[in-house]
Design an enzyme around this catalytic site. Structure first.
Site: not given
Ligand code: PEP
Ligand code: MG
Length: 757
Positions: A605, A676, A507, A471, A639, A628
């Site tokens: 995503e 991931c 990323r 990240r 989230r 996520n």
């Molecule tokens: C996700 O969204 O699953 C991810 C890995 O990215 P982040 O948690 O940084 O949004």
């Molecule tokens: Mg993400």
């Protein structure tokens, strides 16, 4: 009626504290309905009892003392029915409960309405009158409307621990207290509470008792004087250009900071025992709320200036007194909305547990805590956090339980469990250097997620076979400007060098949502559906190009770089990014760097990317599922929002199907597919991901050995069978139970609860 309603809400909002707010409510409602009694009973969830908290018309001495079980009386009945109950003679109702202390014998007519917030009954608001009669429809509607609005105030008071404090003030202090939240990082943490709050944010200043009233007053007076001096200098500088009206405003503001005006009100509160910062917050909030509700638009807008005055004085109060938290060797960090910096500020090795009032298990701060292996409970909304400083606390990250001031036997039990945890981790050491292979030889690559603080040596020690997600936000978040290309190159090169020859997936900048840069603020009503990830960087090619050039330059000699694009919702974004990447590559080659064009991938995503996974796969070298965000967008569940955290589950059948569809689409195009999101480090999910055919799984460093352990206990055949079974199930709860049972059956129960077994 609307005017009256608005006035009551305004008055309640400007109350000095919650108790005063309750008193205003009962007085004003009784007056508005021209009725003799109005009372509020709040539900003490822990003890399952209603408590009389404010009254006009019943025995005032019973306030805070009269309690009765939530299943009894007309109050209990209103709570159970979750709707208004309107009776002409309460004493004749079968549920009437005679409680002599409240002295309500003279009242006949009764109208009660529940105070409900987010489906949860928080209390009951009642009005009573001597003559037997039914309250009419408009009165009932008025009370219901008011109750709905007041419930939000009560929920806020509950969320900030004010109500728990009021309840606790009434009952004798005994032994431990338990709170529950969202289990976010497994493990047992035992230590001492350290409460943190953001500086320079007036609204975040907690209530605290003044340690020494005279010192607090002296500090306030110094801060007020400094604030006045600021304003004087400002007005002097601006005077020649200021219109008359603005000039006189400056004088008014200076006078307000006088010890006879706002200052006097603040001093008054300090004398009542509040510390200076808390007293300042209360007084400023009261005035701001009052002004914001004025009819006159000009005066309404002046509320901003009052806020500014408050911030100015706070700045001086905090400048004189930047209280660095006193971390203990076993710190349990507690805050309303903790940030990555709060965690990072705790001295190394001293963070034993994390408790956050807000947020949920997939908030970025929870992800960071997971990377650090620190037991964490998020969304503990009812915890009286400002009372927890220096308290002994146990954090059970498996069940989301917090124990305050535990008794000796409970403490002993958790000390034993924590010891077993350490033994379990030690016994897993032997898995570190072994590949992640099922019993029948199916191999999957385990990579690490890094960038949110997990350190590289920890990842390598855990046996990571590369970085599946770096990240890149961190170098951007910790500065007060965009990092230069060279600053970025140095950081990226360190990471590429540490992992070489293993691949490192970087990323591109993924800000927006809950990750904002102080120097690049984005104010939106709906940040998760707004300008974030690739949307920002494509709109700012200068930021994107600087970053990817820095990555490419950094890869010289290692050639282990892979570049990944976040938040892709449309193929045109990939085409545009590919064009910029080609340009960056050409630039870097022209500068004389000898590098290969890095592999490029997209994150899947959002739902649109799931349905276009194949089209996306044709354009790139790999796909990586960001579970996520995918979970939040598939299920329409923020989230970070603890209120809906029970709905957020990557094991939801819809999410599982979406994820499976991505693997199939990627493989149909012959592309590498990885995942991931935090799902890959979830013991209940990992086998399903293996069975789906993911080529690699990327997770927090602290999850790697544990997930290897899981994978090695099963055959691929068994994992596929489990996947088939859960795909026929309809609820995430059933799926989770099914998978946890499978883990239990092979002796892996230690991964889902405290202890070894
Ligand atoms: C996700 O969204 O699953 C991810 C890995 O990215 P982040 O948690 O940084 O949004
Ligand atoms: Mg993400």
């Amino acid at each position: 009626m609307l005017k009256t309603l608005r006035r009551i809400i305004q008055e309640v909002a400007s109350a000095q504290d919650f108790r005063e707010a309750l008193n205003i409510m009962v007085k004003r409602v009784a007056w508005a309905l021209d009725t003799q009694a109005c009372s509020i009973f709040l539900l003490d969830h822990k003890r399952g009892e209603y408590v009389l908290m404010a009254t006009k018309g019943l025995n005032p001495h019973a306030v805070g003392k009269v309690r009765f079980p939530m299943t009894q009386g007309l109050i209990g009945y209103v709570g159970e029915r979750e709707e208004p109950i309107n009776i002409d003679d309460a004493s004749k109702h079968p549920r009437f409960l005679h409680v002599p202390e409240v002295k309500e014998e003279r009242y006949k007519a009764f109208l009660g309405t529940p105070l409900i917030y987010h489906r949860q009954v928080l209390g009951v608001l009642i009005v009573q009158q001597q003559d037997p009669r039914r309250y009419d429809e408009s009165e009932e509607a008025f009370l219901v409307t008011l109750a709905a609005q007041l419930a939000a105030n009560i929920a806020h008071a509950e969320a900030t621990g004010v109500i728990a404090n009021l309840f606790d003030a009434q009952k004798p202090k005994t032994g431990e207290v338990t709170y529950s939240g969202i289990p976010s990082v497994p493990g047992v943490g035992i230590g001492t509470g350290v409460v943190v709050f953001p500086m320079m944010d007036l609204d975040a200043v907690p209530d605290r008792e003044a340690e020494d009233i005279d010192t607090e007053i002296r500090m306030l007076e110094a801060a007020l004087a400094a604030g006045r001096e600021d304003l004087r200098l400002l007005s002097e500088r601006l005077y020649p250009n200021l219109p008359l009206e603005e000039r006189s405003l400056f004088d008014v503001y200076q006078r307000m900071l006088d010890t006879t005006d706002l200052g006097a009100e603040i001093v008054n509160l300090i004398r009542q025992g509040h510390w200076a910062q808390g007293a300042l917050r209360k007084v400023i909030q009261k005035h701001v709320e009052h002004m914001e509700n004025l009819e006159n638009e000009y005066l309404r807008e002046r509320a901003v200036d009052i806020k500014d005055l408050g911030h100015r004085v706070l700045l001086y109060l905090q400048k004189n007194e930047r209280i660095m938290p006193q971390y203990s060797e076993q710190t349990i960090l507690i805050g309303e909305t903790l940030t990555a910096t709060d965690l990072a500020e705790v001295p190394e090795g001293c963070l034993a547990g994390v408790i956050s009032v807000r947020g949920s298990s997939s908030s970025h701060v929870a992800i960071l805590a997971r990377a650090m292996g620190v037991p964490t409970v998020m969304g503990v909304s009812d915890i009286p956090m400002y009372d927890l400083q220096d308290k002994e606390i146990i954090v059970d990250g498996y069940y989301g339980q917090i124990y305050i001031s535990p008794c000796e036997s409970l403490l002993d039990q958790f000390v034993r469990l924590a010891q077993e945890e350490r033994e379990l981790d030690a016994s897993l050491e032997s898995f570190r250097d072994k590949p992640a292979k099922t019993k029948d030889g199916h191999r999957v690559t385990l990579m690490v997620n890094t960038g949110l603080g997990a350190d590289v040596s920890l990842s390598l020690a855990a046996g990571a076979e590369g970085v599946g997600l770096y990240r890149t936000e961190t170098p951007f978040l910790i500065r007060d400007r965009f990092p230069s290309g060279e600053e970025q190159r140095v950081i990226y090169r360190q990471l590429l060098a540490s992992f070489a020859p293993r691949p490192v997936t970087m990323r591109t900048l993924d800000i927006g949502g809950d990750k904002s840069l102080s120097y690049f603020p984005v104010q939106e009503d709906n940040p998760f559906l707004g300008w974030r990830g690739i949307r920002i960087t494509l709109d700012h090619p200068e930021i994107f190009l600087v970053q990817v050039r820095a990555m490419m330059r950094a890869s010289e000699g290692y050639n282990n770089l892979r570049i990944m694009l976040p938040m892709i919702t449309d193929v045109s974004e990939v085409d545009e990014a590919a064009r910029l990447l080609k340009r960056a590559y050409a630039d870097v080659i022209e500068e004389g760097f000898e590098i290969h064009m890095p592999e490029v991938g997209v994150m899947i995503e959002v739902p649109s990317a799931v349905y276009q996974a194949r089209a996306l796969a044709t354009r790139v070298d790999f796909l990586s599922v960001g579970s996520n965000d995918l979970t939040q967008y598939m299920l329409a569940v923020d989230r970070n929002n603890s209120r809906v955290a029970n709905l957020y589950d990557p094991l939801h059948p819809a999410v599982l199907r979406a994820v499976l569809q991505v693997v199939e689409a990627g493989h149909q195009e012959g592309k590498h597919v990885s995942i991931c999101g935090e799902m890959s480090g979830d013991p209940a999910a990992v086998l399903l991901l293996v069975a789906m055919g993911f080529d690699s799984l990327s997770m927090s460093a602290t999850s790697i050995t544990r997930m290897k352990w899981v994978i090695q206990q099963f055959t691929f055949k068994k994992a596929c069978k489990l996947l088939q079974e859960v795909l026929s199930m309809e609820s995430p709860v059933m799926i989770r139970c099914h998978m946890e049972l499978a883990l239990e059956q092979v002796g892996l129960g230690g991964l889902i609860r405290a202890g070894k077994r």
